[in-house]
Design a protein around this motif. Structure first.
Motif, PDB file in Angstrom:
ATOM      1  N   ALA A   1       9.567  22.600 -32.109  1.00  9.98           N
ATOM      2  CA  ALA A   1       9.006  23.187 -33.327  1.00  9.98           C
ATOM      3  C   ALA A   1       7.876  24.151 -32.995  1.00  9.98           C
ATOM      4  CB  ALA A   1       8.515  22.085 -34.264  1.00  9.98           C
ATOM      5  N   ILE A   2       7.066  23.807 -32.007  1.00 13.31           N
ATOM      6  CA  ILE A   2       5.990  24.705 -31.575  1.00 13.31           C
ATOM      7  C   ILE A   2       6.580  25.992 -31.006  1.00 13.31           C
ATOM      8  CG2 ILE A   2       4.150  24.997 -29.849  1.00 13.31           C
ATOM      9  CD1 ILE A   2       3.527  21.991 -30.304  1.00 13.31           C
ATOM     10  N   ASP A   3       7.677  25.886 -30.268  1.00 13.38           N
ATOM     11  CA  ASP A   3       8.325  27.068 -29.710  1.00 13.38           C
ATOM     12  C   ASP A   3       8.801  28.022 -30.792  1.00 13.38           C
ATOM     13  OD1 ASP A   3       7.866  26.135 -27.158  1.00 13.38           O
ATOM     14  OD2 ASP A   3       9.912  25.391 -26.862  1.00 13.38           O
ATOM     15  N   THR A   4       9.138  27.505 -31.977  1.00 18.10           N
ATOM     16  CA  THR A   4       9.559  28.361 -33.088  1.00 18.10           C
ATOM     17  C   THR A   4       8.352  28.865 -33.882  1.00 18.10           C
ATOM     18  OG1 THR A   4       9.829  26.546 -34.656  1.00 18.10           O
ATOM     19  CG2 THR A   4      11.754  27.141 -33.343  1.00 18.10           C
ATOM     20  N   GLN A   5       7.161  28.579 -33.357  1.00 15.20           N
ATOM     21  CA  GLN A   5       5.892  28.984 -33.960  1.00 15.20           C
ATOM     22  C   GLN A   5       5.613  28.307 -35.289  1.00 15.20           C
ATOM     23  OE1 GLN A   5       5.846  33.261 -33.972  1.00 15.20           O
ATOM     24  NE2 GLN A   5       5.816  33.370 -31.756  1.00 15.20           N
ATOM     25  N   ALA A   6       6.110  27.085 -35.464  1.00 16.60           N
ATOM     26  CA  ALA A   6       5.760  26.318 -36.655  1.00 16.60           C
ATOM     27  C   ALA A   6       4.237  26.252 -36.745  1.00 16.60           C
ATOM     28  CB  ALA A   6       6.361  24.919 -36.600  1.00 16.60           C
ATOM     29  N   GLY A   7       3.711  26.405 -37.932  1.00 11.86           N
ATOM     30  CA  GLY A   7       2.261  26.459 -38.113  1.00 11.86           C
ATOM     31  C   GLY A   7       1.571  25.118 -38.025  1.00 11.86           C
ATOM     32  N   ALA A   8       2.304  24.061 -38.292  1.00 13.16           N
ATOM     33  CA  ALA A   8       1.686  22.733 -38.272  1.00 13.16           C
ATOM     34  C   ALA A   8       2.744  21.672 -38.050  1.00 13.16           C
ATOM     35  CB  ALA A   8       0.971  22.475 -39.596  1.00 13.16           C
TER      36      ALA A   8
ATOM     37  N   LYS B   1      -1.612  25.708 -49.161  1.00 10.02           N
ATOM     38  CA  LYS B   1      -2.477  25.398 -48.032  1.00 10.02           C
ATOM     39  C   LYS B   1      -2.126  24.010 -47.499  1.00 10.02           C
ATOM     40  CE  LYS B   1      -5.438  28.887 -47.968  1.00 10.02           C
ATOM     41  NZ  LYS B   1      -5.535  29.769 -46.834  1.00 10.02           N
ATOM     42  N   LEU B   2      -2.195  23.855 -46.194  1.00  6.62           N
ATOM     43  CA  LEU B   2      -1.934  22.565 -45.574  1.00  6.62           C
ATOM     44  C   LEU B   2      -2.882  21.509 -46.125  1.00  6.62           C
ATOM     45  CD1 LEU B   2      -0.325  20.983 -43.460  1.00  6.62           C
ATOM     46  CD2 LEU B   2      -1.971  21.755 -41.753  1.00  6.62           C
ATOM     47  N   LEU B   3      -4.121  21.862 -46.328  1.00  7.38           N
ATOM     48  CA  LEU B   3      -5.114  20.933 -46.880  1.00  7.38           C
ATOM     49  C   LEU B   3      -4.669  20.387 -48.231  1.00  7.38           C
ATOM     50  CD1 LEU B   3      -7.919  19.625 -46.651  1.00  7.38           C
ATOM     51  CD2 LEU B   3      -8.846  21.664 -47.734  1.00  7.38           C
ATOM     52  N   ASP B   4      -4.096  21.236 -49.069  1.00  3.35           N
ATOM     53  CA  ASP B   4      -3.629  20.800 -50.391  1.00  3.35           C
ATOM     54  C   ASP B   4      -2.439  19.844 -50.282  1.00  3.35           C
ATOM     55  OD1 ASP B   4      -5.558  22.376 -51.587  1.00  3.35           O
ATOM     56  OD2 ASP B   4      -4.204  24.094 -51.786  1.00  3.35           O
ATOM     57  N   LEU B   5      -1.559  20.080 -49.303  1.00  4.09           N
ATOM     58  CA  LEU B   5      -0.390  19.206 -49.134  1.00  4.09           C
ATOM     59  C   LEU B   5      -0.789  17.795 -48.717  1.00  4.09           C
ATOM     60  CD1 LEU B   5       2.054  21.645 -47.298  1.00  4.09           C
ATOM     61  CD2 LEU B   5       2.187  20.871 -49.671  1.00  4.09           C
ATOM     62  N   PHE B   6      -1.886  17.677 -47.964  1.00  2.00           N
ATOM     63  CA  PHE B   6      -2.336  16.372 -47.482  1.00  2.00           C
ATOM     64  C   PHE B   6      -3.397  15.734 -48.373  1.00  2.00           C
ATOM     65  CE2 PHE B   6      -0.786  17.850 -43.226  1.00  2.00           C
ATOM     66  CZ  PHE B   6       0.225  16.919 -43.136  1.00  2.00           C
TER      67      PHE B   6
ATOM     68  N   LEU C   1      -7.101  22.658 -41.284  1.00  2.00           N
ATOM     69  CA  LEU C   1      -6.137  22.392 -42.351  1.00  2.00           C
ATOM     70  C   LEU C   1      -6.126  23.536 -43.356  1.00  2.00           C
ATOM     71  CD1 LEU C   1      -6.850  18.612 -43.033  1.00  2.00           C
ATOM     72  CD2 LEU C   1      -4.955  19.604 -41.760  1.00  2.00           C
ATOM     73  N   ASP C   2      -6.995  24.517 -43.129  1.00  2.00           N
ATOM     74  CA  ASP C   2      -7.077  25.672 -44.018  1.00  2.00           C
ATOM     75  C   ASP C   2      -6.121  26.758 -43.519  1.00  2.00           C
ATOM     76  OD1 ASP C   2      -7.887  27.337 -46.068  1.00  2.00           O
ATOM     77  OD2 ASP C   2      -9.543  28.161 -44.906  1.00  2.00           O
ATOM     78  N   ARG C   3      -4.835  26.488 -43.644  1.00  2.00           N
ATOM     79  CA  ARG C   3      -3.804  27.447 -43.235  1.00  2.00           C
ATOM     80  C   ARG C   3      -2.676  27.427 -44.249  1.00  2.00           C
ATOM     81  NH1 ARG C   3      -1.937  26.316 -37.683  1.00  2.00           N
ATOM     82  NH2 ARG C   3      -3.997  25.516 -37.353  1.00  2.00           N
ATOM     83  N   ASP C   4      -2.057  28.585 -44.418  1.00  2.00           N
ATOM     84  CA  ASP C   4      -0.935  28.703 -45.341  1.00  2.00           C
ATOM     85  C   ASP C   4       0.318  28.086 -44.742  1.00  2.00           C
ATOM     86  OD1 ASP C   4      -2.274  30.087 -47.406  1.00  2.00           O
ATOM     87  OD2 ASP C   4      -2.107  31.949 -46.270  1.00  2.00           O
TER      88      ASP C   4
END
Length: 65
Positions: free
Chosen positions: A58-65, A4-9, A21-24
């Motif tokens: 990066a957004i164009d490649t659909q990066a999640g965050a 999870k993004l939350l865990d990384l930060f 931040l609750d996203r894989d």
């Protein structure tokens, strides 16, 4: 990777957060050409280019965050 993004930060100060931040997060890249869907793109200054210039790519490649 599958965290999870939350865990990384966790434990790092954040000045401005937009969205959840609750996203894989499946991968991490600092090169926008290597950003993947559901991945985290890290925009950092480099020797020749500032990574923030490539956030749109990066957004164009659909990066999640």
């Amino acid at each position: 990777m599958g965290q999870k993004l939350l865990d990384l930060f966790d434990g790092y100060p954040m000045a401005d957060v937009t969205g959840t931040l609750d996203r894989d997060i499946s991968s991490i890249a600092y090169d926008s050409r290597k950003a993947e869907p559901e991945g985290l793109f890290i925009a950092m200054p480099g020797h020749h280019h500032d990574g923030s210039r490539f956030i749109g790519q990066a957004i164009d490649t659909q990066a999640g965050a």
